[in-house]
Design a protein around this motif. Structure first.
Motif, short mmCIF file in Angstrom:
data_model
loop_
_atom_site.label_atom_id
_atom_site.label_comp_id
_atom_site.label_asym_id
_atom_site.label_seq_id
_atom_site.Cartn_x
_atom_site.Cartn_y
_atom_site.Cartn_z
N ARG A 162 0.72 -1.09 -0.17
CA ARG A 162 -0.06 -0.07 -0.10
C ARG A 162 0.84 1.23 -0.31
N THR A 163 2.16 1.26 0.60
CA THR A 163 2.97 2.41 0.86
C THR A 163 3.32 2.52 -0.72
N LEU A 164 3.67 1.47 -1.16
CA LEU A 164 4.47 1.38 -2.66
C LEU A 164 3.74 2.13 -3.64
N ARG A 165 2.33 1.72 -3.38
CA ARG A 165 1.15 2.08 -4.40
C ARG A 165 1.09 3.62 -4.17
N GLN A 166 0.88 4.07 -2.80
CA GLN A 166 0.93 5.74 -2.52
C GLN A 166 1.97 6.23 -3.12
#
Length: 122
Positions: A41-45
């Motif tokens: 999720r952090t990578l997508r953000q």
């Protein structure tokens, strides 16, 4: 580990560990005590917005019906003619300011300034 707040700095550090040819996803998650879904999720953000921080909410809550100058006008009216009823204040706003204001809004404005109807009429 449910619903805990992870700081943005910890997320940035995690992304540095994720640099090419460094550590695997499972190893990174063990080091920083994240779940694998949090890492992804952090990578997508980061890829979507360019940063790991969430976008700030703009304009939270209900928009104000009366701006500051309208509130000052209401207070001047209340001090000039304290015997008016709330609906008469509302009619004044409609007539002179072209602003339809409910009785609840006028009452809330008086309450916000620390006045109640009895004090206005004294």
């Amino acid at each position: 580990m449910v619903n805990r707040r992870i700081s943005d700095d910890a997320k940035r550090i995690t992304l540095r560990l994720k640099a090419p040819l460094r550590d695997s996803d499972n190893k990174i998650c063990q080091l920083v005590d994240f779940s694998l879904s949090t890492l992804h999720r952090t990578l997508r953000q980061k890829h979507a917005t360019g940063d790991v921080t969430k976008t700030l909410a703009i304009g939270r809550g209900h928009p104000r019906k009366l701006i500051h100058s309208d509130c000052l006008y209401l207070l001047r009216l209340a001090r000039h003619k304290p015997t008016l009823f709330l609906d008469e204040y509302s009619h004044r706003f409609e007539e002179y300011r072209d602003l339809p204001v409910s009785l609840a809004t006028i009452h809330a404005s008086f309450k916000c300034v620390g006045l109640n109807i009895k004090r206005v009429q004294m």
